[in-house]
Design a protein around this motif. Structure first.
Motif, PDB file in Angstrom:
ATOM      1  N   ASP A  59      46.708  37.973  47.302  1.00 49.21           N
ATOM      2  CA  ASP A  59      46.242  39.468  48.143  1.00 49.21           C
ATOM      3  C   ASP A  59      44.693  38.939  48.712  1.00 49.21           C
ATOM      4  O   ASP A  59      44.046  38.089  47.675  1.00 49.21           O
ATOM      5  CB  ASP A  59      46.036  40.436  46.787  1.00 49.21           C
ATOM      6  CG  ASP A  59      45.253  41.917  47.313  1.00 49.21           C
ATOM      7  OD1 ASP A  59      44.319  42.035  47.335  1.00 49.21           O
ATOM      8  OD2 ASP A  59      46.862  42.301  47.855  1.00 49.21           O
ATOM      9  N   PRO A  60      44.200  39.210  49.854  1.00 50.61           N
ATOM     10  CA  PRO A  60      43.280  39.059  50.053  1.00 50.61           C
ATOM     11  C   PRO A  60      42.276  39.423  48.883  1.00 50.61           C
ATOM     12  O   PRO A  60      40.872  38.957  49.016  1.00 50.61           O
ATOM     13  CB  PRO A  60      42.875  40.032  51.126  1.00 50.61           C
ATOM     14  CG  PRO A  60      44.478  40.040  51.667  1.00 50.61           C
ATOM     15  CD  PRO A  60      44.521  40.248  50.291  1.00 50.61           C
ATOM     16  N   ASP A  61      41.961  40.473  47.910  1.00 47.42           N
ATOM     17  CA  ASP A  61      41.213  41.421  47.504  1.00 47.42           C
ATOM     18  C   ASP A  61      40.964  40.095  45.622  1.00 47.42           C
ATOM     19  O   ASP A  61      39.857  39.821  45.376  1.00 47.42           O
ATOM     20  CB  ASP A  61      41.193  42.606  46.710  1.00 47.42           C
ATOM     21  CG  ASP A  61      40.860  43.102  47.681  1.00 47.42           C
ATOM     22  OD1 ASP A  61      40.603  43.174  49.059  1.00 47.42           O
ATOM     23  OD2 ASP A  61      41.394  44.292  47.916  1.00 47.42           O
ATOM     24  N   ASP A  62      42.272  39.377  45.378  1.00 44.37           N
ATOM     25  CA  ASP A  62      42.489  38.374  44.346  1.00 44.37           C
ATOM     26  C   ASP A  62      41.049  36.439  45.453  1.00 44.37           C
ATOM     27  O   ASP A  62      40.786  36.730  43.985  1.00 44.37           O
ATOM     28  CB  ASP A  62      43.694  38.517  44.113  1.00 44.37           C
ATOM     29  CG  ASP A  62      44.193  39.160  43.592  1.00 44.37           C
ATOM     30  OD1 ASP A  62      43.891  40.430  43.077  1.00 44.37           O
ATOM     31  OD2 ASP A  62      45.657  39.204  43.384  1.00 44.37           O
ATOM     32  N   GLU A  63      41.480  36.901  45.997  1.00 40.77           N
ATOM     33  CA  GLU A  63      41.254  35.854  46.683  1.00 40.77           C
ATOM     34  C   GLU A  63      39.515  35.799  46.960  1.00 40.77           C
ATOM     35  O   GLU A  63      39.259  34.642  46.268  1.00 40.77           O
ATOM     36  CB  GLU A  63      42.033  35.592  48.089  1.00 40.77           C
ATOM     37  CG  GLU A  63      41.307  34.424  49.186  1.00 40.77           C
ATOM     38  CD  GLU A  63      42.042  33.057  48.351  1.00 40.77           C
ATOM     39  OE1 GLU A  63      41.146  31.768  49.742  1.00 40.77           O
ATOM     40  OE2 GLU A  63      42.906  33.120  47.935  1.00 40.77           O
ATOM     41  N   LEU A  64      39.719  36.661  47.345  1.00 49.03           N
ATOM     42  CA  LEU A  64      38.001  37.362  46.753  1.00 49.03           C
ATOM     43  C   LEU A  64      37.438  37.394  46.465  1.00 49.03           C
ATOM     44  O   LEU A  64      36.305  36.564  45.700  1.00 49.03           O
ATOM     45  CB  LEU A  64      37.179  38.853  48.004  1.00 49.03           C
ATOM     46  CG  LEU A  64      36.033  38.575  48.170  1.00 49.03           C
ATOM     47  CD1 LEU A  64      35.447  37.909  49.424  1.00 49.03           C
ATOM     48  CD2 LEU A  64      36.127  39.927  47.823  1.00 49.03           C
ATOM     49  N   LEU A  65      37.836  37.863  45.191  1.00 49.44           N
ATOM     50  CA  LEU A  65      36.941  37.374  44.102  1.00 49.44           C
ATOM     51  C   LEU A  65      37.869  36.523  43.380  1.00 49.44           C
ATOM     52  O   LEU A  65      36.095  36.497  42.523  1.00 49.44           O
ATOM     53  CB  LEU A  65      38.481  39.027  43.161  1.00 49.44           C
ATOM     54  CG  LEU A  65      37.920  39.327  41.175  1.00 49.44           C
ATOM     55  CD1 LEU A  65      36.339  39.689  41.784  1.00 49.44           C
ATOM     56  CD2 LEU A  65      39.054  40.024  41.110  1.00 49.44           C
ATOM     57  N   ARG A 102      33.525  40.238  39.210  1.00 45.16           N
ATOM     58  CA  ARG A 102      32.958  41.758  39.646  1.00 45.16           C
ATOM     59  C   ARG A 102      31.587  42.723  39.949  1.00 45.16           C
ATOM     60  O   ARG A 102      31.125  42.957  40.564  1.00 45.16           O
ATOM     61  CB  ARG A 102      34.311  42.795  39.074  1.00 45.16           C
ATOM     62  CG  ARG A 102      36.022  42.461  39.287  1.00 45.16           C
ATOM     63  CD  ARG A 102      36.356  43.287  38.550  1.00 45.16           C
ATOM     64  NE  ARG A 102      38.226  43.080  38.200  1.00 45.16           N
ATOM     65  CZ  ARG A 102      38.603  43.274  39.527  1.00 45.16           C
ATOM     66  NH1 ARG A 102      38.004  43.655  40.258  1.00 45.16           N
ATOM     67  NH2 ARG A 102      39.530  42.879  39.526  1.00 45.16           N
ATOM     68  N   ARG A 155      26.646  40.416  51.258  1.00 48.66           N
ATOM     69  CA  ARG A 155      28.280  40.111  51.262  1.00 48.66           C
ATOM     70  C   ARG A 155      28.675  39.167  51.220  1.00 48.66           C
ATOM     71  O   ARG A 155      27.186  37.902  51.239  1.00 48.66           O
ATOM     72  CB  ARG A 155      28.698  41.268  52.695  1.00 48.66           C
ATOM     73  CG  ARG A 155      28.224  39.742  53.697  1.00 48.66           C
ATOM     74  CD  ARG A 155      28.308  40.636  54.867  1.00 48.66           C
ATOM     75  NE  ARG A 155      27.535  40.022  56.469  1.00 48.66           N
ATOM     76  CZ  ARG A 155      26.388  39.841  56.803  1.00 48.66           C
ATOM     77  NH1 ARG A 155      26.060  40.390  56.381  1.00 48.66           N
ATOM     78  NH2 ARG A 155      25.980  39.172  57.680  1.00 48.66           N
ATOM     79  N   ASP A 184      37.654  34.502  56.518  1.00 49.96           N
ATOM     80  CA  ASP A 184      37.153  35.818  56.948  1.00 49.96           C
ATOM     81  C   ASP A 184      37.039  35.701  58.535  1.00 49.96           C
ATOM     82  O   ASP A 184      36.729  34.674  58.542  1.00 49.96           O
ATOM     83  CB  ASP A 184      36.000  36.190  55.946  1.00 49.96           C
ATOM     84  CG  ASP A 184      36.909  36.127  54.837  1.00 49.96           C
ATOM     85  OD1 ASP A 184      37.186  37.159  54.439  1.00 49.96           O
ATOM     86  OD2 ASP A 184      35.220  36.940  54.346  1.00 49.96           O
TER      87      ASP A 184
END
Length: 386
Positions: free
Chosen positions: A6-12, A72, A84, A90
């Protein structure tokens, strides 16, 4: 793997890893390439198995860091500071950083409004000594201002000396500049450059690999330089001693196939010794922004020809110039002597002499010919240029 997460998981996960793995760690980079950032982050958190390539002691250190990491919270602190997090894949990620292979940044913390990817496409690094001379500071300011005026983004490390001068030169010209820091971008370093780095963040970009609040170390400064080299089309070294960190940037640029340039200094200056060593190798000598753009720019962006002022005698026909050059400086000469010196016939010499007299270069003295005062100045100036 990266493509299935998941993109959010990857970012985190990547934000987490910037707190755990040091910049430029190729072992960690290999883990991420082979397993994906999400899986590497999970293994480091849970400690279910030790990843290959590190000692037990090193693994214990990474696990301790992983236990204290709070991605987080880092992302929230970053947002509050106007920062950011940009990671590979990205839209804003500069693809040229991928040339670093497993030493590629896990992600970049970016402070400032412009798009890093767009700015990096037309950027040049200007780096050099922290304890630079007035000459070095002047050259850095002039080069950066000239590049900015031509629409190029000036990238440097935000340090004292040449780096700071380059940033100020770009800003002073109303241009674009990027500071690449070896610490968290929310805590400017060196502290004496807080005002400068804040101004860069307002008008340009401040970027770094380390999460908010993290501090610089000597090794992080060295590893930061690979990002400067990879991000830009070429690196200009203004002043550097033999053991300067700027040479690390230049050599990284050479390994990556980027243009490497050096500004020459006095032969007696130890601060230019490293630059001169580069110039003895594959680096290209540059003296102004036009020279730099000729190398890194598009085809046709050529520097102007370097030549002295045009003298009146330069506008003469070649035959007339030869006759003029054949006249002695302090005395009159006969036609046959002048003809021998000009390697032409006496008839041609006489015709040229009358032409030169009409232009005020020679005058008749009995049977001989002599240079006028105007001609003596012109001829002597031409000889000094040779």
């Amino acid at each position: 793997m990266n493509g299935d997460s998941d993109p959010d998981d990857e970012l985190l996960a990547r934000a987490f890893l910037t707190r755990v793995i040091e910049p430029g760690d190729e072992v960690g980079g290999r883990w991420v390439r082979e397993l994906g950032a999400v899986e590497v982050a999970r293994v480091l958190r849970e400690g279910t198995a030790q990843l290959v390539g590190v000692t037990d002691k090193r693994w214990a250190g990474l696990r301790a860091r992983a236990g204290a990491a709070e991605p987080r919270q880092d992302l929230a602190v970053a947002r509050d500071a106007g920062v950011r997090f940009v990671s590979p894949g990205d839209a804003e990620w500069p693809g040229q950083l991928d040339d670093l292979g497993d030493a590629r940044p896990l992600g970049l913390w970016v402070r400032g409004r412009p798009s890093l990817r767009i700015w990096a496409l037309r950027s040049v690094a200007v780096v050099g000594a922290r304890a630079c001379t007035e000459y070095g500071a002047h050259m850095a300011v002039t080069l950066a201002a000239g590049l900015a005026e031509r629409g190029w983004v000036v990238v440097s490390g935000g340090a004292y000396g040449v780096d700071g001068a380059a940033h100020r030169g770009a800003l002073g010209a109303g241009g674009a500049t990027v500071a690449v820091l070896a610490c968290g971008v929310d805590r400017p370093y060196p502290r004496g450059h807080t005002e400068l780095i804040t101004r860069i963040a307002e008008q340009g970009l401040v970027i770094g690999e380390l999460p908010p609040g993290d501090h610089p170390t000597p090794n992080r400064f060295v590893l930061r330089n690979r990002v400067i080299a990879a991000l830009t089309r070429g690196t200009v070294v203004v002043e550097a001693a033999h053991r300067s960190g700027s040479l690390v940037t230049a050599r990284a640029a050479q390994r990556l196939g980027r243009h490497t340039m050096g500004v020459p200094g006095p032969a007696t200056s130890g601060l230019s010794a490293g630059v001169h060593e580069l110039l003895r190798g594959d680096a290209v000598l540059v003296t102004d922004a036009a020279d730099v753009v000729e190398l890194v720019g598009a085809m046709g962006e050529l520097a102007p020809d370097r030549r002295g002022p045009v003298l009146p005698r330069d506008l003469l026909e070649p035959g007339a110039r030869r006759v003029l050059a054949a006249l002695p400086a302090r005395r009159a000469a006969a036609v046959d002597e002048i003809a021998r010196g000009a390697q032409t016939t006496e008839d041609d010499t006489i015709a040229r002499l009358y032409e030169l007299r009409a232009l005020g270069y020679v005058e008749r003295h009995g049977d001989g010919w002599k240079l006028t005062r105007q001609a003596m100045i012109s001829v002597h100036s031409g000889r000094r240029r040779c």
